[in-house]
Design a protein around this motif. Structure first.
Motif, PDB file in Angstrom:
ATOM      1  N   ILE A 231       0.842  -1.204   0.000  1.00  0.00           N
ATOM      2  CA  ILE A 231       0.000   0.000   0.000  1.00  0.00           C
ATOM      3  C   ILE A 231       0.881   1.260   0.000  1.00  0.00           C
ATOM      4  CG2 ILE A 231      -1.582   1.360   1.460  1.00  0.00           C
ATOM      5  CD1 ILE A 231      -2.903  -1.377   2.235  1.00  0.00           C
ATOM      6  N   MET A 232       1.913   1.260   0.808  1.00  0.00           N
ATOM      7  CA  MET A 232       2.728   2.484   0.922  1.00  0.00           C
ATOM      8  C   MET A 232       3.772   2.634  -0.181  1.00  0.00           C
ATOM      9  SD  MET A 232       3.343   3.443   4.864  1.00  0.00           S
ATOM     10  CE  MET A 232       4.186   1.984   5.412  1.00  0.00           C
ATOM     11  N   PHE A 233       4.319   1.521  -0.628  1.00  0.00           N
ATOM     12  CA  PHE A 233       5.437   1.644  -1.581  1.00  0.00           C
ATOM     13  C   PHE A 233       5.109   1.067  -2.957  1.00  0.00           C
ATOM     14  CE2 PHE A 233       7.310   1.217   2.740  1.00  0.00           C
ATOM     15  CZ  PHE A 233       7.603   2.565   2.892  1.00  0.00           C
ATOM     16  N   GLY A 234       3.902   0.549  -3.099  1.00  0.00           N
ATOM     17  CA  GLY A 234       3.475   0.008  -4.389  1.00  0.00           C
ATOM     18  C   GLY A 234       3.624  -1.501  -4.433  1.00  0.00           C
ATOM     19  N   THR A 235       2.627  -2.160  -5.031  1.00  0.00           N
ATOM     20  CA  THR A 235       2.724  -3.610  -5.236  1.00  0.00           C
ATOM     21  C   THR A 235       3.812  -3.853  -6.282  1.00  0.00           C
ATOM     22  OG1 THR A 235       0.420  -3.900  -4.638  1.00  0.00           O
ATOM     23  CG2 THR A 235       1.424  -5.670  -5.942  1.00  0.00           C
ATOM     24  N   PRO A 236       4.743  -4.756  -5.995  1.00  0.00           N
ATOM     25  CA  PRO A 236       5.875  -4.945  -6.912  1.00  0.00           C
ATOM     26  C   PRO A 236       5.461  -5.334  -8.326  1.00  0.00           C
ATOM     27  CG  PRO A 236       6.267  -6.053  -4.829  1.00  0.00           C
ATOM     28  CD  PRO A 236       4.844  -5.586  -4.798  1.00  0.00           C
ATOM     29  N   SER A 237       6.336  -5.024  -9.245  1.00  0.00           N
ATOM     30  CA  SER A 237       6.114  -5.434 -10.629  1.00  0.00           C
ATOM     31  C   SER A 237       7.439  -5.989 -11.167  1.00  0.00           C
ATOM     32  CB  SER A 237       5.655  -4.239 -11.461  1.00  0.00           C
ATOM     33  OG  SER A 237       6.570  -3.190 -11.288  1.00  0.00           O
TER      34      SER A 237
END
Ligand code: SF4
Ligand code: MSK
Length: 633
Positions: A231-237
């Motif tokens: 939520i805070m740093f983005g779901t990885p891609s």
């Protein structure tokens, strides 16, 4: 097709290690290999788990002529209590990590430094937890979700909210067996209470509380930690990056981030890219700043920024031994206290940042969310200043590095696997596991193994991971990996798409069809909760219990108490766990029976232990084939 030389062998890694060690010796440095010699042979009572110091009548140890401690506790009680305490400690570590992140989420604001990056995931979680979202600002929602998350640690009643994500069959088993996890702190405190002098002496009940405490981590603390991080740093891609010591640069300022808490490393990565900091670096005539990761911090930032990975657990000293580590910033967990002394032999500035992990000799800069960015920029400037202090004749950077494609959280895997047999069931939404299920049913894939855990100097470091992974790939078994295991794959070149050439024909076809590497890097050790959700999704879509899906876990070189907690929540979730290091309970026949066979009667899965990696992988393959035979596929 790549030649064998496209992969980095364990022998090559070991040769670099020896050279670094020689370099270190000339600099008066001491490493874990030196200390290992002074600690070997290990204390037999400790190895077998039959030494107790839970009260001051002791310490007591079990010997042929002393079969009970002074209070009467026998080997089973003592080994069981030690085992449960390890689970409590491991659960505390992952969960306290999550708690810190929830506090930061509660303080997020649009102007930063900490913000909400994945609003979709936040809304999904808010909706799941009954938090109103209509017409509300995203930060209002985030703060309420954080409050609710924090209650998962100490609430007086009820069970972990996230267990509702587990298949109903698992929830029924946990309820029936009385191991449904309550508040996280409650489970840890109960474990500590049960193991106090004069409480539980029946090993079975210690093991049962171990399962429950582990569950409060897997379907509680760890899962919360992963969710809040996304939520805070983005779901990885998906990112293509590089791994191994060769990512360190001779002509750049090397800032190394090490530990587990992404709240610290994310801000440091941002600070290294800040315009004023980059200009400051150039003003000194230096080419640039090279920020790289170590251990699980490396996994976290590689999956969100493509940041390169210098290595896993047992490479932490090697990074300093290269002589080009201008600053190492650490947060929590798996940090050798020896790093402070080692840094003194070189020019490295060794910086601790958390009150949870203070180390004598370190520069301590306690990170505060409100001032984090300014603190991080100051640290990076100090690393830049330190570049001039390198000692030329202590420099040796091994060249070896490998390309790695990383960043396969559950959502990303589903997106890829949904296409595997062109079944396209639920192709519009996440949750389409039919593709992978069809591939397993048809035998194109035989099954999957979650490779996890640390490396360990009790055995040949990285070797077991390496041997087991290669054998699994040859046998058409897909590997998902996290923690230091994922980094073995990355360092060796096995998390590279070209690794499909060493796979069996089925797995190779799948890799080609989906354009994925055969080893999917899922993140840090806290992210094993992602693997739980993946297995749960497969089990639900297939319509069979988790105990029956041809998926298992393997921790061939585990070392930390976190790993003991993880192994317990994976087993409780119905997946067998294959261990290459013996749990320290060998002095109790009852404990050995309980963790290998006894838990099967409670949760339907258990440990398989074998210290020979070739025999271990054979038993994994046999285990997967036995599951297939049971299903008639
Ligand atoms: Fe010895 Fe019992 Fe005290 Fe443990 S709790 S140290 S076995 S007397
Ligand atoms: S860092 S717990 S050595 S996986 Fe997560 Fe690696 Fe094990 Fe630490």
């Amino acid at each position: 097709m790549p030649k064998a030389t496209h992969f980095t062998t364990i022998e090559q890694l070991e040769a670099d290690n020896t050279k670094l060690h020689e370099n270190g010796c000339s600099a008066c440095a001491e490493t874990y290999e030196d200390r290992l010699k002074t600690q070997t042979p290990h204390c037999k009572f400790g190895e077998d788990g039959i030494c107790c110091r839970n009260c001051s009548m002791g310490p007591c140890r079990i010997t042929p002529k002393g079969q009970r401690g002074i209070c009467g506790a026998d080997a089973h009680a003592i080994a069981g209590r030690n085992y449960l305490r390890a689970i409590a400690s491991g659960t505390s570590s992952h969960s306290d990590h999550a708690r810190e992140l929830l506090h930061i989420l509660r303080g997020t604001k649009p102007e930063g430094p900490y913000t909400v990056k994945d609003e979709v995931k936040l809304i999904e979680l808010a909706t799941e937890w009954g938090v109103a979202t209509e017409g509300r600002g995203i930060y209002d929602i985030a703060h309420e979700v954080a409050e609710l998350g924090l209650q998962e640690f100490g609430k007086a009643d009820g069970f972990q909210r996230l267990v509702s994500r587990a298949p109903q069959e698992r929830q029924d088993v946990w309820a029936k067996e009385g191991i449904m996890p309550r508040a996280i702190d409650r489970e840890v405190v109960t474990a500590m209470h049960m193991t106090h002098m004069g409480n539980t002496a029946d090993a079975e009940y210690l093991v049962r509380q171990g399962l429950r405490t582990g569950l409060s981590n897997g379907w509680g603390g760890s899962m919360l930690g992963t969710l809040v991080t996304d939520i805070m740093f983005g779901t990885p891609s998906v990112w293509t990056t590089e791994a191994n010591l060769g990512v360190l640069e001779k002509d750049m300022v090397n800032v190394v981030v090490h530990g587990h808490d992404p709240a610290f490393s994310e801000i440091l990565v941002d600070a290294c890219e800040d315009k004023s900091v980059v200009e400051y670096c150039r003003s000194k005539g230096i080419k640039g700043i090279n920020v790289v990761g170590l251990c699980c911090t490396a996994n976290e930032i590689a999956m969100r920024h493509g940041t390169r990975m210098a290595g896993n657990f047992l490479q932490q000293e090697n990074v300093i031994l290269t002589g080009v580590c201008d600053m190492m910033c650490v947060d929590i967990q798996c940090i050798f206290p020896a790093l402070a002394t080692l840094a003194d032999c070189f020019h490295t500035k060794f910086v601790t940042s958390s009150p949870i992990a203070r180390i004598p000799g370190a520069i301590h800069v306690e990170f505060h969310p409100d001032t984090a960015f300014e603190q991080a920029k100051e640290l990076v400037r100090s690393a830049i200043d330190n570049y001039a202090n390198r000692i030329e004749d202590k420099i040796f950077i091994p060249e070896a590095k490998q390309k790695a494609t990383v960043g396969y959280p559950t959502e990303q895997i589903i997106r890829h696997l949904d296409n595997v047999s062109n079944s396209h069931v639920a192709s519009e939404t996440l949750g389409g596991y039919r593709g992978v299920i069809d591939a397993v049913k048809s035998g194109v894939l035989r099954g999957a193994v979650a490779m996890v855990g640390c490396n360990n100097p009790r055995v040949r470091p990285d070797y077991s991971h390496h041997e087991i992974m290669r054998e699994l790939l040859k046998n058409d078994i897909l590997v998902v990996a996290s923690g230091c295991s994922a980094q073995v794959a990355a360092k060796a070149g096995l998390a590279n798409k070209d690794a499909k050439y060493i796979c069996g024909s089925g797995l190779r076809r799948v890799c080609e069809l989906l354009d994925i590497p055969p080893i999917l890097h899922m993140g840090a050790c806290v992210d094993i909760s992602r693997m739980l959700l993946l297995a749960a999704g497969i089990s639900e879509d297939w319509g069979i219990p988790m105990t029956q899906i041809p998926v298992v876990g393997c921790a061939p070189e585990w070392m930390s108490e976190k790993a003991v907690s993880i192994a317990n929540y994976v087993v409780s979730s119905g997946l067998d766990v294959y261990l290459g290091i013996e749990p320290q309970v060998k002095g109790s026949s009852q404990m050995m029976e309980l963790i290998t066979e006894g838990t099967k009667k409670i949760v339907g899965a258990g440990f398989v232990i074998n210290t020979d990696p070739h025999e271990l992988v054979k038993s994994i393959i046999d285990g997967i084939e036995a599951k297939r035979a049971f299903l008639g596929i």
